[in-house]
Design a protein around this motif. Structure first.
Motif, PDB file in Angstrom:
ATOM      1  N   GLU A   1      12.767   9.513 -13.179  1.00 22.36           N
ATOM      2  CA  GLU A   1      13.371   8.876 -14.442  1.00 22.36           C
ATOM      3  C   GLU A   1      13.934   7.655 -14.733  1.00 22.36           C
ATOM      4  O   GLU A   1      13.464   6.841 -15.596  1.00 22.36           O
ATOM      5  N   ARG A   2      15.007   7.273 -13.730  1.00 24.24           N
ATOM      6  CA  ARG A   2      15.545   6.030 -13.632  1.00 24.24           C
ATOM      7  C   ARG A   2      14.609   4.980 -13.346  1.00 24.24           C
ATOM      8  O   ARG A   2      14.346   4.054 -14.071  1.00 24.24           O
ATOM      9  N   ALA A   3      13.673   5.104 -12.383  1.00 27.04           N
ATOM     10  CA  ALA A   3      12.601   4.164 -12.020  1.00 27.04           C
ATOM     11  C   ALA A   3      11.588   4.158 -13.150  1.00 27.04           C
ATOM     12  O   ALA A   3      11.224   2.925 -13.504  1.00 27.04           O
ATOM     13  N   LYS A   4      11.223   5.088 -14.027  1.00 28.27           N
ATOM     14  CA  LYS A   4      10.274   5.076 -15.024  1.00 28.27           C
ATOM     15  C   LYS A   4      10.857   4.335 -16.186  1.00 28.27           C
ATOM     16  O   LYS A   4      10.109   3.506 -16.903  1.00 28.27           O
ATOM     17  N   LYS A   5      12.324   4.568 -16.408  1.00 35.43           N
ATOM     18  CA  LYS A   5      12.721   3.823 -17.577  1.00 35.43           C
ATOM     19  C   LYS A   5      12.680   2.314 -17.436  1.00 35.43           C
ATOM     20  O   LYS A   5      12.481   1.208 -18.031  1.00 35.43           O
ATOM     21  N   MET A   6      13.046   1.927 -15.999  1.00 39.82           N
ATOM     22  CA  MET A   6      12.854   0.649 -15.856  1.00 39.82           C
ATOM     23  C   MET A   6      11.514   0.024 -16.115  1.00 39.82           C
ATOM     24  O   MET A   6      11.283  -1.432 -16.503  1.00 39.82           O
ATOM     25  N   VAL A   7      10.660   0.652 -15.648  1.00 36.21           N
ATOM     26  CA  VAL A   7       9.234  -0.125 -15.841  1.00 36.21           C
ATOM     27  C   VAL A   7       8.556   0.195 -17.049  1.00 36.21           C
ATOM     28  O   VAL A   7       7.454  -0.577 -17.487  1.00 36.21           O
ATOM     29  N   GLU A   8       9.100   0.892 -17.992  1.00 35.81           N
ATOM     30  CA  GLU A   8       8.386   1.195 -19.335  1.00 35.81           C
ATOM     31  C   GLU A   8       8.137  -0.172 -19.937  1.00 35.81           C
ATOM     32  O   GLU A   8       7.213  -0.307 -20.739  1.00 35.81           O
TER      33      GLU A   8
ATOM     34  N   ALA B   1      12.139  -0.759  -9.289  1.00 35.36           N
ATOM     35  CA  ALA B   1      12.095   0.432  -9.664  1.00 35.36           C
ATOM     36  C   ALA B   1      11.620   1.405  -8.109  1.00 35.36           C
ATOM     37  O   ALA B   1      11.937   2.357  -7.973  1.00 35.36           O
ATOM     38  N   LEU B   2      10.632   0.661  -7.527  1.00 30.83           N
ATOM     39  CA  LEU B   2      10.055   1.246  -6.572  1.00 30.83           C
ATOM     40  C   LEU B   2      11.175   1.417  -5.212  1.00 30.83           C
ATOM     41  O   LEU B   2      11.207   2.559  -4.574  1.00 30.83           O
ATOM     42  N   ILE B   3      12.042   0.570  -5.299  1.00 28.18           N
ATOM     43  CA  ILE B   3      13.173   0.558  -4.237  1.00 28.18           C
ATOM     44  C   ILE B   3      14.305   1.681  -4.676  1.00 28.18           C
ATOM     45  O   ILE B   3      14.405   2.538  -3.895  1.00 28.18           O
ATOM     46  N   ILE B   4      14.619   1.929  -5.794  1.00 29.01           N
ATOM     47  CA  ILE B   4      15.226   2.998  -6.247  1.00 29.01           C
ATOM     48  C   ILE B   4      14.515   4.410  -6.109  1.00 29.01           C
ATOM     49  O   ILE B   4      15.053   5.154  -5.599  1.00 29.01           O
ATOM     50  N   LEU B   5      13.348   4.448  -6.336  1.00 27.93           N
ATOM     51  CA  LEU B   5      12.635   5.785  -6.149  1.00 27.93           C
ATOM     52  C   LEU B   5      12.499   5.907  -4.568  1.00 27.93           C
ATOM     53  O   LEU B   5      12.703   7.188  -4.168  1.00 27.93           O
ATOM     54  N   ALA B   6      12.409   4.966  -3.854  1.00 29.35           N
ATOM     55  CA  ALA B   6      12.415   4.864  -2.237  1.00 29.35           C
ATOM     56  C   ALA B   6      13.710   5.528  -1.659  1.00 29.35           C
ATOM     57  O   ALA B   6      13.747   6.651  -0.770  1.00 29.35           O
TER      58      ALA B   6
ATOM     59  N   SER C   1       0.759  -1.162  -0.047  1.00 26.67           N
ATOM     60  CA  SER C   1      -0.034   0.055   0.036  1.00 26.67           C
ATOM     61  C   SER C   1       0.974   1.236  -0.094  1.00 26.67           C
ATOM     62  O   SER C   1       0.359   2.416  -0.264  1.00 26.67           O
ATOM     63  N   PHE C   2       2.099   1.234   0.508  1.00 28.61           N
ATOM     64  CA  PHE C   2       2.963   2.308   0.344  1.00 28.61           C
ATOM     65  C   PHE C   2       4.274   1.803   0.187  1.00 28.61           C
ATOM     66  O   PHE C   2       4.628   0.601   0.354  1.00 28.61           O
ATOM     67  N   ASN C   3       5.425   2.834  -0.180  1.00 32.53           N
ATOM     68  CA  ASN C   3       6.523   2.483  -0.452  1.00 32.53           C
ATOM     69  C   ASN C   3       7.553   2.313   0.860  1.00 32.53           C
ATOM     70  O   ASN C   3       8.323   3.294   1.106  1.00 32.53           O
TER      71      ASN C   3
END
Length: 282
Positions: free
Chosen positions: A131-138, A120-125, A84-86
């Motif tokens: 941008e890096r997280a977005k590229k991973m999940v694209e 990607a969520l770990i990188i974001l947290a 439910s949250f990061n």
């Protein structure tokens, strides 16, 4: 791990049913006895009939069959649904389970996609690098967007990556997801998913200063939270409702206090820290 026949026998005896009762109009008592005692194969339709006779779902059957616990894959999917949250430690723990599972089942595309989303969520947290997280999940979004039909886990994956995209793309993804969600009606876990989608979109609209539209998403989430008796998410919705009302020059403080007090009562202190940051931000 027990065989299917052995597990069926355990359930049948536990419920006090005879072989004759469970096998009636499905297969002969002799064939049913062989299935229970020698774990011989039966077809899916017959197994479905047996489980209906026993009053057991396939999900519960496999849970019992695995010694009253989820299989590794089911545990990964279940924990992914509950995110439910990061919180970085939770994300890392689930990511490690994915990596261990994929060592033996490299072809499991769904778990592979979940592992990408978690990274990607770990990188974001950890870094806040959108941008890096977005590229991973694209690649996950590209794969899902090409499909004619999405299923529950696919929709949870879409929800998990929503906030990484620009708002116009998010609203497009929302419509794409809702078309597939509509097929599930009252299927379990769907309301929770609808709540999460509305809450995530509301947060993105708030970040884009579209507080009136965010308020509509929050009201939809509040309705569903009450319907599902999900008081933790309801508390967060109340806080966000209050924030939106304040930004629209309306009285929102009572809703913020209501949500905060609910989280304190429910002892959800990590979530409380998260919403307090949101309150400060706005």
């Amino acid at each position: 791990m027990k065989g299917y026949g052995e597990t069926t026998k355990q359930i049948r005896i536990g419920k006090g049913y005879t072989q004759k009762h469970v096998a009636a109009n499905l297969l002969t008592q002799g064939a049913f006895s062989k299935f229970e005692n020698k774990n011989t194969d039966i077809n899916l339709a017959t197994m479905h009939g047996i489980l209906n006779r026993l009053g057991i779902t396939f999900e519960e059957f496999f849970y019992i069959q695995h010694g009253y616990q989820y299989s590794t894959r089911d545990e990964i999917i279940t924990q992914f649904y509950r995110l439910s949250f990061n919180e970085e430690t939770v994300l890392r723990g689930l990511s490690e389970k994915c990596q261990q599972y994929l060592r033996d089942f490299k072809e499991d595309q769904q778990v592979f996609h979940i592992s990408i989303i978690l990274e990607a969520l770990i990188i974001l947290a950890k870094t806040g690098d959108f941008e890096r997280a977005k590229k991973m999940v694209e690649p996950v979004w590209r794969d899902l967007s090409k499909r004619n039909q999405l299923y529950i886990t696919d929709l949870y994956m879409l929800n998990a990556i929503l906030f990484l995209f620009p708002l116009p793309t998010v609203l497009q993804i929302k419509q794409f997801a809702l078309r597939h969600l509509a097929l599930y009606g009252n299927f379990r876990q769907v309301s929770r998913l609808q709540i999460n989608i509305s809450m995530n979109i509301a947060l993105l609209l708030m970040k884009d200063n579209k507080f009136s539209k965010a308020q509509r998403e929050i009201l939809n989430a509040i309705y569903l939270c009450k319907k599902e008796h999900d008081f933790i998410l309801l508390a967060i919705c109340y806080v966000r409702k209050g924030i939106c009302l304040n930004q629209l020059s309306l009285l929102g403080e009572k809703w913020i206090r209501k949500g905060v007090n609910m989280l304190i009562t429910l002892e959800q202190f990590t979530l409380l820290e998260m919403v307090e940051e949101e309150i400060k931000q706005y």
